[in-house]
Design an enzyme around this catalytic site. Structure first.
Site, PDB file in Angstrom:
ATOM      1  N   THR A 186     -33.750 100.899  38.647  1.00 14.25           N
ATOM      2  CA  THR A 186     -33.153 101.901  39.510  1.00 14.25           C
ATOM      3  C   THR A 186     -34.296 102.657  40.177  1.00 14.25           C
ATOM      4  O   THR A 186     -35.407 102.662  39.670  1.00 14.25           O
ATOM      5  CB  THR A 186     -32.314 102.883  38.658  1.00 14.25           C
ATOM      6  OG1 THR A 186     -31.300 102.158  37.962  1.00 14.25           O
ATOM      7  CG2 THR A 186     -31.675 103.980  39.485  1.00 14.25           C
TER       8      THR A 186
ATOM      9  N   GLY B 282     -31.352 102.845  33.174  1.00 16.16           N
ATOM     10  CA  GLY B 282     -30.090 102.327  32.656  1.00 16.16           C
ATOM     11  C   GLY B 282     -29.400 103.306  31.731  1.00 16.16           C
ATOM     12  O   GLY B 282     -29.245 104.488  32.031  1.00 16.16           O
TER      13      GLY B 282
END
Length: 531
Positions: A350, A433
């Site tokens: 991410t 995550g």
């Protein structure tokens, strides 16, 4: 105060504006956009678009996006949910007929309709200042002319060579010499540049309709997917009301479910039941944070889902009584063994971006394709990496997070914002995550409870529980041997983390001094910069 004899970095401090990202070029892009007259939203979107080019393993336009926005640094925080839904034709029966008990990673069934571009275009229309083509211009230039590979990007890229080699389009673009690009080599993505240019001129329709959408749908259907052009054309995110909790006099804001931000708040609520007299890296404090996380994650896996499709008990999850009940279960002498089962938290890829401009508009912005390079499936003509967020669904009948048509999965990516006395105090986020909820609570607690320098708080050794009834914990090698030994004695199974855990960026506003302080993750390549 930072110990200048330790190999870390100082926080960045400025007066006008600040940006913090996990890649130097993205941070510089945000600063350039701000100095060119753009605002914080322009800068965040521009930086994110750049990261979709230069950090292709971490994020992409074929992923999802969430954002928190505090106009003029006020306490009325806006939230946007840019997570995608499943195709209309995808049902639990489809998986049962094939004997599947989990959603496979490198498969079209893991691809929900990407929500990032919808989020970018809507947020820019509502809150941006510069023309959209100007915002995407830096990313287009880098994709077309090339960018140099940085160390962390290379490390993550090499680990996915097998995945990328299984899809010809992915291999052609991302393994140009039959391997991942090396540190310092130049990589180009001309097809992605063309796609970004189309989006810059046509807006969301340049992605969700026309040749780009057709390219994605054709590639997905060629691999057995059920996606249609109608699924893409009808994709739409939404503004939502943030969920909040009070922590030591501050208000912490998170996006509501289907994101796991509410679990970060639950962890903070559990920590609120204890004083902050424990040394921040002592075995007792680590024990407390581990158990608070294990209990909160058990609640997450039992109840979190798309609140449009399932009833999520938000009020109960945020209630003082629930936090107290969980806190009372924690015994600092020994690890808990009577937790409900929950799935192993996985480390995912991410990017998180924080920007505050000269008007003190604050943006907390996060974009993800879940696993590194997502599914590893790449639309061949548009160069779009397709994410694997659908893996977060449950395939258990009657579970709140059970996969279903037009449903959003439990989401890990969570931007955060802190307010106090009617003003924004911090824009922050933690990548990684399922670690993200623990990471949010860990960061805020260290800064608020212990008054730690933000960079020092980010640089602290990390650990994360990775088991259910078995109190198994992954720990970075920097966790002290003494703490590892003591936690082991208390019944925790401590295992070395294979990867650095998570990544964070944060900007803090000092209203009294009129200054901004920024910090950026040392486990990544990025920096915080201001002017």
């Amino acid at each position: 105060m930072r110990n200048f004899e330790k190999p870390t970095r100082s926080v960045a401090i400025s007066t006008k504006a600040m940006a913090a990202t996990s890649h130097p070029i993205a941070t510089l892009t945000a600063i350039n956009i701000l100095q060119a007259g753009g605002n914080a939203m322009d800068a965040a979107i521009a930086a994110c678009a750049v990261q979709c080019v230069v950090e292709p393993g971490s994020t992409g336009i074929g992923g999802d996006c969430f954002a928190l926005y505090a106009p003029k640094g006020g306490a009325d925080v806006l939230a946007y949910n840019g997570s995608g839904r499943t195709p209309k034709a995808l049902t639990i029966e489809w998986f049962e007929e094939r004997g599947l008990t989990e959603v496979p990673r490198q498969s079209p069934s893991a691809v929900t309709i990407p929500g990032a571009i919808d989020a970018w275009t809507r947020l820019h229309t509502d809150h941006g200042r510069l023309p959209f083509p100007d915002v995407l211009a830096p990313a287009i230039r880098l994709a077309e002319e090339g960018y140099a590979i940085t160390p962390r990007v290379h490390r993550d890229w090499v680990r996915e060579e097998g995945l990328l080699s299984a899809d010809k389009a992915a291999s052609d673009i991302f393994l140009p010499h039959g391997r991942a690009p090396r540190i310092g080599e130049i990589h180009r993505q001309p097809k992605l540049a063309a796609t970004l240019r189309r989006i810059a001129t046509e807006g969301r329709d340049g992605f969700y309709k026309g040749p780009v959408a057709a390219d994605m749908v054709e590639h997905l259907r060629a691999h057995g997917g059920l996606h249609t052009l109608e699924d893409f054309a009808s994709a739409q995110g939404q503004y939502v009301t943030p969920v909040t909790t009070a922590f030591r006099g501050y208000t912490i804001h998170e996006c509501p479910p289907n994101g796991q931000g509410i679990i970060a708040l639950l962890i903070l609520n559990i920590l609120s039941c204890f004083d902050n007299s424990l040394a921040p890296q002592s075995a007792d404090r680590l024990h407390l944070e581990i158990e608070a996380t294990r209990l909160a994650y058990a609640a997450r896996d039992a109840w979190l889902a798309d609140s449009d499709k399932s009833e999520v008990p938000v009020d109960e999850l945020l209630s003082e009584a629930f936090a107290k009940r969980l806190a009372d279960m924690i015994d600092l002498k020994q690890a808990l063994t009577d937790l409900p089962d929950f799935e192993m938290p996985l480390h995912r890829d991410t990017v998180y971006i924080s920007v505050v401009d000269d008007e003190r508009n604050a943006v907390s912005f996060i974009n993800s394709i879940f696993d590194s390079f997502g599914t590893g499936l790449v639309a061949p003509e548009s160069g779009v990496i397709l994410h694997n967020r659908g893996q977060s669904f449950s395939l258990k009948r009657d579970h709140p997070n059970m996969i279903a048509p037009e449903k959003r999965p439990l989401h890990t990516i969570i931007p955060g914002m802190v307010t106090q006395n009617g003003q924004t105090q911090m824009s922050f986020g933690v990548m990684g995550g399922y670690y993200q909820a623990m990471g949010h609570a860990h960061l805020i607690s260290k800064v608020v409870d212990y008054g730690m320098d933000m960079q020092d708080a980010i640089d602290l050794p990390r650990l994360i529980p990775v088991g259910g009834k078995i109190p198994r914990v992954e720990a970075e090698h920097t966790v002290s041997p003494e703490s590892v030994a003591e936690l082991t004695r208390r019944g925790f199974e401590i295992i070395p983390a294979e990867d650095p855990i998570g990544g964070a960026q944060v900007i803090r506003i000092n209203w009294d001094n009129g200054t901004l302080t920024g910090a950026s993750e040392s486990r990544k390549d990025g920096i915080a910069l201001g002017y």
